[in-house]
Design an enzyme around this catalytic site. Structure first.
Site, short mmCIF file in Angstrom:
data_model
loop_
_atom_site.label_atom_id
_atom_site.label_comp_id
_atom_site.label_asym_id
_atom_site.label_seq_id
_atom_site.Cartn_x
_atom_site.Cartn_y
_atom_site.Cartn_z
N GLN A 30 0.80 -1.22 0.00
CA GLN A 30 0.00 0.00 0.00
C GLN A 30 0.83 1.28 0.00
OE1 GLN A 30 -2.68 -1.72 3.25
NE2 GLN A 30 -4.11 -0.43 2.15
N ARG A 87 3.95 0.09 12.76
CA ARG A 87 3.63 -1.24 12.25
C ARG A 87 3.69 -1.18 10.73
NH1 ARG A 87 -1.82 -3.91 10.89
NH2 ARG A 87 -1.10 -5.99 10.34
N HIS A 132 1.23 -9.18 4.48
CA HIS A 132 0.04 -8.33 4.37
C HIS A 132 -0.45 -8.39 2.92
CE1 HIS A 132 -2.18 -4.81 6.44
NE2 HIS A 132 -2.75 -4.94 5.26
N ASN A 177 -1.54 -10.89 8.21
CA ASN A 177 -2.58 -9.90 8.41
C ASN A 177 -3.91 -10.37 7.85
OD1 ASN A 177 -3.33 -6.95 9.01
ND2 ASN A 177 -4.00 -7.19 6.88
N GLU A 178 -4.91 -10.45 8.72
CA GLU A 178 -6.29 -10.70 8.31
C GLU A 178 -6.45 -11.88 7.35
OE1 GLU A 178 -8.09 -7.16 6.81
OE2 GLU A 178 -7.86 -6.08 8.69
N ASN A 309 -7.53 -6.10 14.15
CA ASN A 309 -7.88 -4.97 13.29
C ASN A 309 -9.38 -4.76 13.40
OD1 ASN A 309 -5.24 -4.99 12.49
ND2 ASN A 309 -5.63 -5.70 10.39
N TYR A 311 -12.63 -1.91 12.67
CA TYR A 311 -13.07 -0.64 12.08
C TYR A 311 -14.51 -0.31 12.37
CZ TYR A 311 -8.78 -0.61 9.30
OH TYR A 311 -7.47 -0.59 8.91
N GLU A 381 -4.95 -2.22 13.98
CA GLU A 381 -5.48 -1.25 13.01
C GLU A 381 -6.81 -0.73 13.52
OE1 GLU A 381 -5.95 -2.59 8.93
OE2 GLU A 381 -3.98 -3.54 8.94
N TRP A 430 -4.73 3.29 11.80
CA TRP A 430 -4.62 3.05 10.37
C TRP A 430 -5.16 4.30 9.69
CZ3 TRP A 430 -2.28 -0.63 7.49
CH2 TRP A 430 -2.47 -0.53 6.10
N GLU A 437 -5.63 1.89 -1.47
CA GLU A 437 -6.64 1.17 -0.69
C GLU A 437 -7.20 -0.01 -1.50
OE1 GLU A 437 -7.43 0.79 2.31
OE2 GLU A 437 -9.45 -0.03 2.20
N TRP A 438 -6.34 -0.92 -1.88
CA TRP A 438 -6.72 -2.18 -2.53
C TRP A 438 -7.70 -1.96 -3.68
CZ3 TRP A 438 -2.89 -4.98 -1.01
CH2 TRP A 438 -2.40 -4.86 0.29
N PHE A 446 -7.36 7.02 4.04
CA PHE A 446 -7.38 6.60 5.44
C PHE A 446 -6.30 7.30 6.28
CE2 PHE A 446 -9.94 2.87 4.19
CZ PHE A 446 -10.64 2.58 5.35
C1 PNW Z 1 -7.86 -3.67 6.52
N1 PNW Z 1 -14.14 -5.15 6.69
O1 PNW Z 1 -8.73 -4.53 5.83
C2 PNW Z 1 -6.48 -3.91 5.93
O2 PNW Z 1 -5.63 -4.60 6.82
C3 PNW Z 1 -5.80 -2.68 5.42
O3 PNW Z 1 -4.76 -3.02 4.55
C4 PNW Z 1 -6.82 -1.77 4.77
O4 PNW Z 1 -6.24 -0.68 4.13
C5 PNW Z 1 -7.78 -1.32 5.85
O5 PNW Z 1 -8.41 -2.43 6.46
C6 PNW Z 1 -8.88 -0.41 5.36
O6 PNW Z 1 -9.75 -1.07 4.49
C7 PNW Z 1 -10.08 -4.61 6.08
O7 PNW Z 1 -14.94 -4.91 5.76
C8 PNW Z 1 -11.00 -4.19 5.13
O8 PNW Z 1 -14.55 -5.56 7.80
C9 PNW Z 1 -12.33 -4.37 5.33
C10 PNW Z 1 -12.78 -4.97 6.48
C11 PNW Z 1 -11.90 -5.40 7.44
C12 PNW Z 1 -10.57 -5.21 7.22
#
Ligand code: PNW
Length: 483
Positions: A30, A87, A132, A177-178, A309, A311, A381, A430, A437-438, A446
């Site tokens: 990223q 991180r 990641h 990661n995730e 992580n 959100y 995050e 984060w 952002e993917w 972000f």
């Molecule tokens: C994270 N959800 O991913 C990633 O670890 C980061 O690389 C990314 O930039 C960041 O979140 C923001 O999107 C997620 O929908 C994306 O629950 C979406 C979810 C969870 C984690």
């Protein structure tokens, strides 16, 4: 049902215990750019982003925010803002360009040596993620990537080189990661690399299985060969939206449990309890791989801390006709963003999945503590995004009051969880910078720091960065760090 009371008052540094670490987070693909430099091999995102239609704005991260060449400036910025930790992740294909562990690329090693040394010189602790989402492309095409059990050994080999070469200075490692997002978005829905969706009932569970075993194999290498001399700790980073029952109905409450098992239990139960959650076995049958006795031994307690992580939060209701995707279908639930009365669960950020619900973080931390032996947790995050908008001014982006409110709310929730008795050791925002952002490309921002993509990638701290800086430096009635 009414929204739980989220009033935490104004959060301050002294709400957190001595030794609690505050940092910012990014990931290699990223932010680094330089995707073709110094011997780096392609990874699955390098290839995926070039295929038409996957990335919203048609972009890629060939340059991104160019941290590869600007790491000094970025490290100085982190230090100036007052964070104690960074991180970041290591790009596997910089270390092993073909992913197979044949030959270490010394230039890749040199880059991370410089970054780590410069962090330490500036008083910042490196918290390093090994993976990641940027799997070496060759490992994917020639060996089957996360769908092949061979990946476990390749990952262990890569991890070993990282421990050997960086572990004298890195004391906090995160393996993967995730794994949830890789399994679901990469191998079921297909919106993330490698974009697979043809076998959505099977592949996500295989990809998850080998990620779990790869994690355990890396932990084993660390404990057997490095821990005694290097003295660090190693964890796994999981992601979890809080799941709040949509109603008092028993069915909704049960679907909440199921939802949490499909997010967290999927990855943590094998490590803490030796197998996948019973409800996953029951619903997925043969699609869910089995752990051998040897796997189980390797998995047992193969973790020193849980990275979380987090959100957002969703309301969860029982539903037997969720056709969103096979993954959600198996869970027999739907995710809802409005209470029964019609009120939104929280203010929305830019991403359509991201609603601002600070109390959800307190609840998920308490849930993890209850279910997983009050294990040490780092929030690895937490953050929110703004929509890229060509007609907005720089000042519009820099005055990110909404993000300041987000951080105040979520940090307040962490402080409450600590008062509840949860063993939270640190918090990472984060992200340090706006970045790639993917699947959303550069359409979502972000960062605590704005990046001007059109004018030399210049960095401008937003109000949230200054807020954090003030928060971190305010040790007035803290006792911690006072001379
Ligand atoms: C994270 N959800 O991913 C990633 O670890 C980061 O690389 C990314 O930039 C960041 O979140 C923001 O999107 C997620 O929908 C994306 O629950 C979406 C979810 C969870 C984690």
């Amino acid at each position: 049902m009414a929204a739980p009371n989220s009033d935490a008052g104004e959060v301050c540094r002294s709400d957190f215990p001595a030794g609690f670490v505050f940092g910012v987070a990014t990931s290699a693909y990223q932010v680094e750019g330089a995707t073709n430099e110094d011997g780096k091999g392609d990874n699955i995102w390098d290839v995926f982003t070039k295929i038409n239609g996957y990335i919203k704005d048609g972009s890629n991260a060939d340059i991104s925010v160019d941290q590869y060449h600007r790491y000094k400036e970025d490290v100085e910025l982190i230090a100036k803002l007052g964070f104690e930790a960074y991180r970041f992740s290591i790009s596997w294909s910089r270390i092993f360009p073909d992913g197979l562990g044949n030959k270490v690329n010394e230039k890749g090693i040199a880059y991370y040596n410089h970054l780590i040394d410069y962090l330490l010189k500036n008083g910042i602790q490196p918290y390093v993620t090994l993976y990641h989402w940027d799997l070496p492309y060759n490992l994917h095409v020639s060996e089957g990537g996360w769908l092949s059990e061979k990946v476990v050994e390749y990952f262990a080999l890569y991890a070993e080189v990282c421990f050997a070469r960086f572990g004298d200075r890195v004391k906090h490692w995160m393996t993967i990661n995730e794994p949830l997002q890789t399994a679901v978005n990469g191998y079921s829905i297909g919106i993330f690399a490698p974009g697979r969706r043809d076998s959505p009932y099977k592949e996500p569970y295989l990809a998850a299985h080998y990620q779990i075993l790869a994690h355990a194999a890396a932990v084993d290498v660390y404990r057997k060969k490095f821990k005694a001399t290097q003295g660090g700790e190693i964890g796994l980073v999981v992601d979890c939206e809080w799941a709040e029952a949509f109603s008092d109905k028993e069915q909704d409450k049960v679907s909440v449990e199921r939802r949490l098992d499909f997010q967290l239990g999927w990855f943590l139960d094998p490590i803490f309890y030796g197998d996948y959650p019973a409800v996953m076995r029951e619903r997925l049958g043969d699609h869910l791989p089995q752990f051998t006795q040897k796997d189980k031994e390797l998995l047992q307690n193969a973790i020193d801390f849980i990275g979380l992580n987090h959100y957002t939060t969703k309301l969860i209701a029982h539903s037997s006709d969720n056709s969103e995707s096979p993954f959600y279908e198996a869970q027999e639930m739907e995710r809802i963003v409005k209470w029964q009365g019609g009120e939104l669960i929280g203010e929305r950020a830019a991403s359509e999945w991201l609603y601002i619900v600070p109390w959800g973080l307190r609840k998920v931390l308490n849930y993890i503590a209850r279910k997983y032996k009050n294990f040490p947790i780092y929030v690895t995050e937490n953050g929110m995004d703004d929509e890229e908008n060509e007609s907005a001014t720089l000042n519009d982006f820099l005055n990110d009051e909404k993000r300041v409110r987000y951080f105040k709310g979520y940090l307040g929730a962490v402080a409450q969880a600590i008062r509840d008795g949860v063993d939270v050791r640190g918090y990472f925002a984060w992200s340090l910078l706006d970045n790639f952002e993917w699947a959303q490309g550069y359409t979502k921002r972000f960062g605590l720091v704005y990046v001007d993509y059109k004018n030399g990638l210049k960095r401008y701290p937003k109000s949230s960065a200054f807020w954090f800086s003030h928060f971190l430096k305010d040790k007035s009635d803290n006792g911690v760090g006072q001379s």
